[in-house]
Motif scaffolding. Sequence first.
Motif, PDB file in Angstrom:
ATOM      1  N   ILE A  37      16.114  24.450   1.942  1.00  0.00           N
ATOM      2  CA  ILE A  37      16.393  25.144   0.690  1.00  0.00           C
ATOM      3  C   ILE A  37      17.859  24.957   0.333  1.00  0.00           C
ATOM      4  CG2 ILE A  37      14.566  26.859   0.928  1.00  0.00           C
ATOM      5  CD1 ILE A  37      16.650  28.854   1.945  1.00  0.00           C
ATOM      6  N   GLY A  38      18.135  24.930  -0.962  1.00  0.00           N
ATOM      7  CA  GLY A  38      19.505  24.746  -1.403  1.00  0.00           C
ATOM      8  C   GLY A  38      19.606  24.818  -2.908  1.00  0.00           C
ATOM      9  N   GLU A  42      23.959  21.386  -3.152  1.00  0.00           N
ATOM     10  CA  GLU A  42      24.203  21.738  -1.754  1.00  0.00           C
ATOM     11  C   GLU A  42      22.906  22.099  -1.048  1.00  0.00           C
ATOM     12  OE1 GLU A  42      27.048  24.886   0.719  1.00  0.00           O
ATOM     13  OE2 GLU A  42      26.552  25.256  -1.394  1.00  0.00           O
ATOM     14  N   MET A  43      22.698  21.497   0.113  1.00  0.00           N
ATOM     15  CA  MET A  43      21.598  21.916   0.977  1.00  0.00           C
ATOM     16  C   MET A  43      22.117  23.033   1.876  1.00  0.00           C
ATOM     17  SD  MET A  43      19.602  19.668   3.804  1.00  0.00           S
ATOM     18  CE  MET A  43      19.067  20.511   5.278  1.00  0.00           C
ATOM     19  N   LEU A  44      21.414  24.152   1.919  1.00  0.00           N
ATOM     20  CA  LEU A  44      21.937  25.323   2.604  1.00  0.00           C
ATOM     21  C   LEU A  44      21.283  25.581   3.952  1.00  0.00           C
ATOM     22  CD1 LEU A  44      22.192  27.750  -0.450  1.00  0.00           C
ATOM     23  CD2 LEU A  44      24.078  26.617   0.751  1.00  0.00           C
ATOM     24  N   CYS A  45      19.969  25.667   3.988  1.00  0.00           N
ATOM     25  CA  CYS A  45      19.302  26.174   5.184  1.00  0.00           C
ATOM     26  C   CYS A  45      17.879  25.664   5.301  1.00  0.00           C
ATOM     27  CB  CYS A  45      19.268  27.702   5.149  1.00  0.00           C
ATOM     28  SG  CYS A  45      20.800  28.494   5.628  1.00  0.00           S
ATOM     29  N   PRO A  72      24.678  33.814  -5.804  1.00  0.00           N
ATOM     30  CA  PRO A  72      24.077  33.787  -7.149  1.00  0.00           C
ATOM     31  C   PRO A  72      22.765  33.011  -7.220  1.00  0.00           C
ATOM     32  CG  PRO A  72      26.446  33.483  -7.297  1.00  0.00           C
ATOM     33  CD  PRO A  72      26.110  33.468  -5.833  1.00  0.00           C
ATOM     34  N   ALA A  73      22.640  31.923  -6.445  1.00  0.00           N
ATOM     35  CA  ALA A  73      21.432  31.097  -6.506  1.00  0.00           C
ATOM     36  C   ALA A  73      20.178  31.865  -6.117  1.00  0.00           C
ATOM     37  CB  ALA A  73      21.587  29.865  -5.617  1.00  0.00           C
ATOM     38  N   VAL A  82      13.610  23.423  -3.218  1.00  0.00           N
ATOM     39  CA  VAL A  82      12.821  23.440  -1.985  1.00  0.00           C
ATOM     40  C   VAL A  82      12.330  22.023  -1.719  1.00  0.00           C
ATOM     41  CG1 VAL A  82      10.715  24.302  -0.893  1.00  0.00           C
ATOM     42  CG2 VAL A  82      12.098  25.834  -2.302  1.00  0.00           C
ATOM     43  N   ASN A  83      12.540  21.554  -0.493  1.00  0.00           N
ATOM     44  CA  ASN A  83      12.169  20.181  -0.152  1.00  0.00           C
ATOM     45  C   ASN A  83      11.519  20.159   1.232  1.00  0.00           C
ATOM     46  OD1 ASN A  83      11.972  17.409   0.279  1.00  0.00           O
ATOM     47  ND2 ASN A  83      13.983  16.963  -0.572  1.00  0.00           N
TER      48      ASN A  83
END
Length: 289
Positions: A37-38, A42-45, A72-73, A82-83
């Motif tokens: 997820i990101g 930016e890819m976050l987690c 905020p996202a 989502v990937n």
Amino acid sequence: MRRLIALGCLLLAPSPSAALYQGTADLHGRYPAVVAIGTQTEMLCSATKIGARRLLTAAHCVVDAQNGELRPAFEPGREIVVNQAPVQRQPGAGQRVTVARTLLSPEYARGLKAFRAYKAQQLLAAREGDSPGSALPEMTVEASLKLRLRLRYHFAARYPDVALIDLRTETPTIPTLAVRAVAPAPGDEVVLVGYGCAQPGAKTSGPVRRGWGRTQVIRADAINFYSMAGQKQDGAPSLCPGTSGGPVLRQGQVIGVNSVVYGLNARHGARSNMAVNLAPLADWLDSAH
């Protein structure tokens, strides 16, 4: 006041994120319910789809470590990416989905409230000249405090580092995994899954792969449980800088959420992996529907 002062001792370093290292690359799509997820940039987690429109991840993935507020996202009506591809080659690739709401575990939310109160108190003292000078000569006391007062791994050891993201958008090509909120016992074999880095300290700006690895539980408490990592047992999968929020599986069901490394540090590896113990959160997980 004492609680706020004690809390301050836990909040004086950047919060690490975690991802799987020394696992087996999931190039054949063994765990398609585990996604990255990101945002568009930016890819976050990592996260796990556990319902038709619900993702399970780590709370520190959706919270700004600097101010203790929701990123905020992840606010209602905002878009995230989502990937589910086994290899993430660039940020922003994947399906855009709209957030309906983001829920933090109640204890984590209360901890954030205490953190924000403590930080506001310290900043007020800095403005009034009642706090020690800055450790960085080129910065003001207030600027130094803003930089140093961040959420860190001790916060996740004290408060359940878990979040639910409800979506307005369907993701029919992504399957779900069942959650079984039971505490593991020492010696239990578990599987860690997540999008990881190539080695401890590596960045995630380039392609990252979803990986998985088997390990054993060391101990469990009322908030987290801990499993063998590479610095304690040769070849064991480890969490490292990259993405957090991936699942810990036992017999194919989600029993925990990857949080942070524990024992050494994220750059040099870990003696154990810390994961959120979902057993005490069973009622909250049920009531959140």
